[in-house]
Every structure is written in C-alpha cells, then in structure tokens.
Write an enzyme that holds these catalytic residues in place. Structure first.
Site, PDB file in Angstrom:
ATOM      1  N   HIS A 109       4.208  -4.328   9.353  1.00 28.39           N
ATOM      2  CA  HIS A 109       4.328  -5.069   8.087  1.00 28.39           C
ATOM      3  C   HIS A 109       2.916  -5.424   7.611  1.00 28.39           C
ATOM      4  CE1 HIS A 109       7.106  -7.716   5.511  1.00 28.39           C
ATOM      5  NE2 HIS A 109       5.905  -7.872   5.005  1.00 28.39           N
ATOM      6  N   GLU A 153       6.801  -1.574   2.986  1.00 23.26           N
ATOM      7  CA  GLU A 153       6.118  -1.292   1.722  1.00 23.26           C
ATOM      8  C   GLU A 153       4.887  -0.398   1.878  1.00 23.26           C
ATOM      9  OE1 GLU A 153       5.457  -4.930  -0.469  1.00 23.26           O
ATOM     10  OE2 GLU A 153       7.596  -5.175  -0.831  1.00 23.26           O
TER      11      GLU A 153
END
Ligand code: BGC
Length: 403
Positions: A109, A153
C-alpha cells in the site's frame, strides 16, 4: 434496497497510515526530507492496538476488515525475512477471523522498504523479482484469507514515484504534494508514466501467480478511480486520459479474480484536460468536490473496461470533520452502488475508507475515519457513522431514508 447474499461490509486501513513507527519504509524517510509534511510517528498505534480496532468494527456489525502487510517490516534488509513480523500479521488474520471479519489483505500500500528504493525502487532492475520474493514470504501466512490485493492503487503509486523523482531534482519544486490532498487547490498532477505502469502490471502478475500457486485466496489489485466525465466534445481527450490514468491498470486486471474499486469524487474533462475541482464551501477536507455519485460511475466504468471482472469496493469515503456528512455521503454512494448492481454490475462487497482517523500521507487534518483516535492517548471513539454502517451491514440493505 437489498444487497446480494453474502455481500461483504467492511472498513479499511493501510499499515503506514495506522501502525506507527514504520521506520524502515521509504515514506518514513520522505517525511524527514520533504518540506511541508507532518510525520506519521506513532500513527494510531494499531501495530499494538489492532485487536481493539477489529473488535469495534465487528461489534458494530461489519463482516470484513481490509488491512495491509508492511513489506519494510517483513523484509527489513534484502532477503532477510522476519519470522516475528510474519507471525504478527498472522495474528492479525487470526484475530479478524475470530471476530467474524473476512480479512482483505493488501500486500503493498504505497510504501516500500528503504533498501528497495535505494536499489532503484520500481524502476530498479530487480524490482519485480524483489516483489515476487516478498510475496512468496507472505503467502505462507495467508491460510484462511479469501481476498488478497497485491498492490494498492498502482496508478497513484506510479504518480507518486514520478513525483518523488521530480523532488530529487534540485530545480524542481521540493514541497511535498500528497496526491490525495488539496485536490482542487493546485495545478493538475502529472500523468503517471505508462512505462512504470507496465512494470507494475508485471509485478502484479508475478505476485498473482504466487498467491494463486500458494494459497486458496482470490487475488486482485485495487485501482484509484477518478470517475472522469467528458464535457461535450471532449470524449477523445477523456479516452486518452482514462487510458494513462486508469484503464491501463484495469486492463491488467482482466484475468484477476476480482478488482478493487476506490472512489471518492468525480472530475470533468474538457479539451485541455482534467478540470480542477471547483472551489466550493461543500468541498471535502482534501479539497475534492462532494460527489457521492462517483462510486456509481467508478463501478460501471470498471465493469466495462475489465469485461465484467467481479468488483469489490475496497475504498470509498469522505474527509470531513462533520460525521453526519459522512453518513449522508455514504448513504448516497451506496444508493448509486445498488443501482449499478441492479443494472448487472457484479459487486461483491463494500469496504469503507477508513476504519480510523489516520495519517493521510503527510497530513493529519483530513479525517476519513468511522472511529476517532486521540493522538495523545490513542483512545478510540466510534463515531455515529460506524453504528450507521454496521446497521446497514446487519440488515444487508439500505434504509429507505438513505436513498
Ligand atoms: C489511498 C489511501 C488514502 C485514501 C484517501 C487512497 O488514495 O489508498 O491510502 O488515505 O485514498 O485519500
């Protein structure tokens, strides 16, 4: 409005944002070298208090918790894997399962070990092999986990990597700009480098192979969705921008078991590019427009580009100091999600960002949490929004007044 049987209802965090003292990570170093950044420090001390965090979510009625494993802890030096840290994350998985929370485990992350960045980071020659080896190490503790996100992401990660590269250039602006903060108040962020994007896709596929070979989990990755919408005549510009910012990464998910959708706001695209969020008193604490409809746009777009890969909403939420706005935003977002499901979009669950008020990549002021955290004592105080989401979860339906 009922949601499908077995729908997941959860909340999310990431290691660097909540654990505290993630001293071996690149972001910890960046907090000390970039101007204008607050430091993560002890964060929410969730490294020690994860049991309480999970208990609060479960007691409210949620049935899932998305959290991450921190590479910099598991592999503090290249090739040196910490058994104790793996045992720590295994305890987190067991604790979640014990509370009836399905663990949704993210392996990366945004943050990487410092040594990885010193080797050249994602642009280094060994990047994919390094990531694969780390995922091999973690795969041994994932028994009983049904949902694994290899990377969070990647499209934002590509952007952050380009910005970090820029910051090293003495001529370039040194001041840190969190890609998640001040959405409207600054010039548009650069496009993520597509070459880096391709590399991240390669790393994702390598990790996916390991997870598939070594575990029974469903595997995917999570994409930041900007819910871009074309002004009349700007359809071609939208296609170009969507490709480099999102669709490249969604195409990389076509053979995944699921795809994570992360949506907060929406932006117009005109012939010149993405329009900044218009200044408005109703904008969120990160400067983005209040757009709960973005979630519907995001899941529909993801469904179309991936060709119907099952979707898990892995993040959706709002930075606000007014918790009643959080409830209103979420209720409306869930209404749009329900409409998309009725139209045939395959959505398996909704995971809210965030479980806790946490460290927003350089800033502490934007509060996204369902639970407040005292920054001195680390005392947790659930907000009404947690109770509200828990009730939605328990009834697996949206209350009529929420529509
Ligand atoms: C990230 C989170 C972040 C959130 C809110 C997402 O981009 O995955 O780490 O805190 O958005 O800005």
């Amino acid at each position: 409005m009922r949601f499908p049987e077995g729908f997941l209802w959860g909340a999310a965090t990431s290691p660097h944002q909540v654990e505290g003292n993630n001293v071996n990570s690149d972001f910890w170093a960046r907090e000390r070298t970039s101007q204008g950044m607050e430091r993560s420090g002890d964060a929410c001390d969730s490294y020690h208090r994860f049991g309480e965090d999970m208990r609060l979510l479960a007691e409210a009625g949620l049935n899932a918790y998305r959290f991450g494993v921190e590479w910099a802890r598991v592999e503090p030096e290249p090739g040196e894997v910490s058994r104790a840290e793996l045992a720590h994350y295994r305890r987190m998985i067991d604790t979640a399962l014990g509370h009836g929370l399905a663990p949704v485990v993210t392996l990366h992350h945004f943050t990487s070990p410092r040594w990885f960045v010193e080797e050249g980071g994602w642009l280094g020659e060994r990047a994919v092999d390094r990531f694969r080896a780390y995922v091999e190490a973690v795969s041994g503790i994932l028994d009983g986990v049904e949902w694994v996100c290899t990377m969070n992401e990647p499209n934002m990660l590509a952007l952050m990597t380009s910005m970090a590269r820029l910051a090293q250039d003495p001529e370039a602006r040194k001041k840190w700009q969190s890609p998640t903060v001040d959405g409207g108040a600054r010039p548009a962020l650069p496009d993520p480098d597509p070459e880096l994007g391709k590399l991240l896709i390669e790393a994702h596929h390598a990790a996916r192979d390991v997870v598939r070979r070594r575990t029974g989990a469903r595997v995917g990755w999570t994409i930041a969705n900007q819910a871009l919408v074309a002004r009349p005549g700007a359809e071609e510009r939208l296609r170009e921008l969507s490709h480099v910012r999102e669709d490249l990464y969604l195409e990389g998910a076509r053979d995944d078991d699921f795809v994570g959708v992360q949506s907060y706001s929406s932006q117009w695209v005109n012939a010149d590019g993405i329009e900044p969020h218009p200044p408005h008193p109703g904008n969120t604490l990160v400067g983005t427009a209040y757009r709960p409809d973005s979630l519907g746009i995001a899941v529909r777009h993801t469904h179309e580009v991936t060709g119907g890969v099952p979707i898990l909403v892995t993040e959706n939420g709002i930075a606000t100091a007014d918790d009643s706005r959080r409830v209103a935003y979420t209720a409306e977002a869930l209404g749009h999600l329900a409409d998309a499901i009725s139209d045939g979009v395959d959505v398996r669950g909704y995971v809210h960002w965030s479980a806790l008020d946490n460290y927003e990549w350089g800033h502490w002021a934007p509060t996204f949490g369902l639970i407040a955290v005292d920054r001195e004592t680390f005392e947790r105080t659930p907000k009404p929004s947690l109770g509200w989401l828990g009730e939605v979860a328990k009834s697996n339906a949206l209350p009529r007044e929420g529509r």
